[in-house]
Design an enzyme around this catalytic site. Sequence first.
Site, PDB file in Angstrom:
ATOM      1  N   SER A 150      40.896  28.519  50.981  1.00  0.00           N
ATOM      2  CA  SER A 150      40.874  29.553  49.955  1.00  0.00           C
ATOM      3  C   SER A 150      42.112  30.441  49.989  1.00  0.00           C
ATOM      4  O   SER A 150      43.224  29.980  49.781  1.00  0.00           O
ATOM      5  CB  SER A 150      39.590  30.381  50.089  1.00  0.00           C
ATOM      6  N   HIS A 151      41.925  31.714  50.290  1.00  0.00           N
ATOM      7  CA  HIS A 151      42.993  32.707  50.253  1.00  0.00           C
ATOM      8  C   HIS A 151      43.704  32.844  51.594  1.00  0.00           C
ATOM      9  O   HIS A 151      44.593  33.682  51.734  1.00  0.00           O
ATOM     10  CB  HIS A 151      42.419  34.061  49.850  1.00  0.00           C
ATOM     11  N   ASP A 327      44.343  32.993  43.793  1.00  0.00           N
ATOM     12  CA  ASP A 327      44.515  32.665  45.213  1.00  0.00           C
ATOM     13  C   ASP A 327      44.787  31.179  45.408  1.00  0.00           C
ATOM     14  O   ASP A 327      45.020  30.437  44.451  1.00  0.00           O
ATOM     15  CB  ASP A 327      43.294  33.118  46.017  1.00  0.00           C
ATOM     16  N   ASP A 329      43.046  28.474  46.219  1.00  0.00           N
ATOM     17  CA  ASP A 329      42.241  27.437  45.565  1.00  0.00           C
ATOM     18  C   ASP A 329      41.801  27.832  44.162  1.00  0.00           C
ATOM     19  O   ASP A 329      40.970  27.163  43.559  1.00  0.00           O
ATOM     20  CB  ASP A 329      41.033  27.063  46.424  1.00  0.00           C
ATOM     21  N   ASP A 331      40.059  30.303  42.819  1.00  0.00           N
ATOM     22  CA  ASP A 331      38.772  30.879  42.439  1.00  0.00           C
ATOM     23  C   ASP A 331      38.776  32.406  42.404  1.00  0.00           C
ATOM     24  O   ASP A 331      37.843  33.009  41.878  1.00  0.00           O
ATOM     25  CB  ASP A 331      37.639  30.361  43.329  1.00  0.00           C
ATOM     26  N   ARG A 332      39.805  33.039  42.947  1.00  0.00           N
ATOM     27  CA  ARG A 332      39.870  34.504  42.952  1.00  0.00           C
ATOM     28  C   ARG A 332      40.912  35.007  41.966  1.00  0.00           C
ATOM     29  O   ARG A 332      41.819  34.277  41.571  1.00  0.00           O
ATOM     30  CB  ARG A 332      40.189  35.023  44.358  1.00  0.00           C
ATOM     31  N   LYS A 428      33.134  30.880  41.655  1.00  0.00           N
ATOM     32  CA  LYS A 428      33.931  31.927  41.022  1.00  0.00           C
ATOM     33  C   LYS A 428      35.162  31.264  40.428  1.00  0.00           C
ATOM     34  O   LYS A 428      35.596  30.209  40.875  1.00  0.00           O
ATOM     35  CB  LYS A 428      34.293  33.033  42.009  1.00  0.00           C
TER      36      LYS A 428
END
Length: 604
Positions: A150-151, A327, A329, A331-332, A428
């Site tokens: 992710s982030h 981010d 991936d 999703d943010r 998300k």
Amino acid sequence: MLRPLLLLHAVAAFSSPLGRRAGRSALRVRVGGGAVATAPIEGMRPGTSGLRKRTSVWVETPNYVENFAQAIVEGWRSVGGFPAPGGGTLVLGGDGRYFNDAALQRILRVLAGNGVARVVVPVGGVLSTPAASALVRRLGADGAILLTASHNPGGPDGDFGVKFNTGPDGAPAKEFLTEAVFEASSTLESFNAADAPDVDLAAPGAFAVGDTQVEVVESSDAYVAALKECFDFDKLKAFIAEKKPNLFLDAMHGAAGPAAKRVFVDELGVDPAMLYRCDPRPDFGGAHPDPNLKWADELVRRVGLEPDGSPMANRPEHRVDFGVAFDGDGDRNMIVGDAFFVSPSDSLAVLAANAKSVKWFADRGGLAACARSMPTSRALDRVAAKQGIECFETPTGWKFFGNLMELKQPFLCGEESFGTGADHVREKDGLWAALAWMSVLADANAGSEKLVGVADVVKAHWRTYGRDLYCRHDYDECASEGANAMMARLGELCGAAKSDLAALDPGLEGVESFSFVDPLDNSETTNQGMILSFDGGGRCVFRLSGTGSAGATIRVYVEKPLPEPSEADLDLVAADALGDLADAGKKVADLVAFSGRESPSVIT
């Protein structure tokens, strides 16, 4: 509408596509290379969003990738839902970080070795997390395995992770499933792997790995189709052409970049120069792909903000009217305007209040329900109360929204950690949030000669619904022992007499541990954070994050409601205005002593 997922103690959570439950005794399928002896590797319990470790752990530990992939297969099959040998479809992709390519090929061989009939992989192996959910749903696939942290930073010295989503809903794995995978990892004696060369992922095509059919597809097709169902692209294109807002979209060299270019440039006609870092890179260009005021520094500078979210004294000559960062991936999201930062909590509340601007909601009779994670500010609650919409409070983790989405549609949800989304997918979705905001701005500017900006929309919202001053203090990579001891100490204060609490701080009114009962399957999740309530409605929430790869991250969420803010209150910098409340909460928790830290790693 997808069928409800009745997750009753995980016994019949998902049915096998062949109409039977495949237990572990059915796993020893020999394809090509067959079974390879191994042994359990400690520490494979997935966290809030999969298993994350330092990249070096995945790269250097023998069979680490294969062990976890086999544990996913065995654990998932043990509770039902994973394809029986010889059947099923899985999606396999990742955010493009370092080791994505090699790990993907190794997992692909394990899936083939365990008899998965069909695996769908994106070109280059790069697929954003919301795009993966969209692809699972479009294909009616049995699930997905996603290679992402992710982030978190990438590269040889960064982090790597693997998570898995169920099908056909495309939702993050529930806790019973992640626990089943952990249990499988603890007893593993062998893994199955096909003896086959790497698959060429450079372009769309069809290949075979043993008896498994591998389809390489364009990553954005299903995702863009889902977004077109959510938004009026003609309205957005007309708004951009007429008002000519200065945009700046930063994909931080993550997986959102290709879809962002396709949507904003190809579909909406945005100047490509307004898109920044939209080519995925294994090390994210040396950046930390976390869309916040600290790490999205170029976006923050261009909109005229200081790292604390306050306006610059000397603003840039060429201002940005609307900016967003995604981010690693995809999703943010972080939303900003001209010298204006929108906290994720406010972003969620504004979208709820203006849901009619979003085609996905308007075409389905308006927003049916909404939800937020417990640490997220209560700004959403006031919108829901005023509009008569049901509002849920859940633990942190997108997986907790999944069942709620099956109960109430259309649905909007979000977290303070820069996550926003709806029921179009079960993750998300950063790009969805950006388009939702563009939709709100398009309607706000209808008939206006002057450009109505992000700050205008948010301040108008505060005048109507009140303002929640809100910020988060992160203490990264603290010693786990001290962090756990701090949480245990706060737990001892639950139910304490008011006189005892007042001795710690005169304004402290209560301490409670947050728990959640899912309204669909009645499953209970406990110990999800400690809430310190102060007079005037203020609160400090303490929680240990499950998304790090080393040590413990202590998060402190600070909130103070202003039900009827003055005009001066609208210009307050939240981090500054909440300083005294933050200090009071940390003193009660004795955070400095337990963490050994005098100040946070980052404030957002």
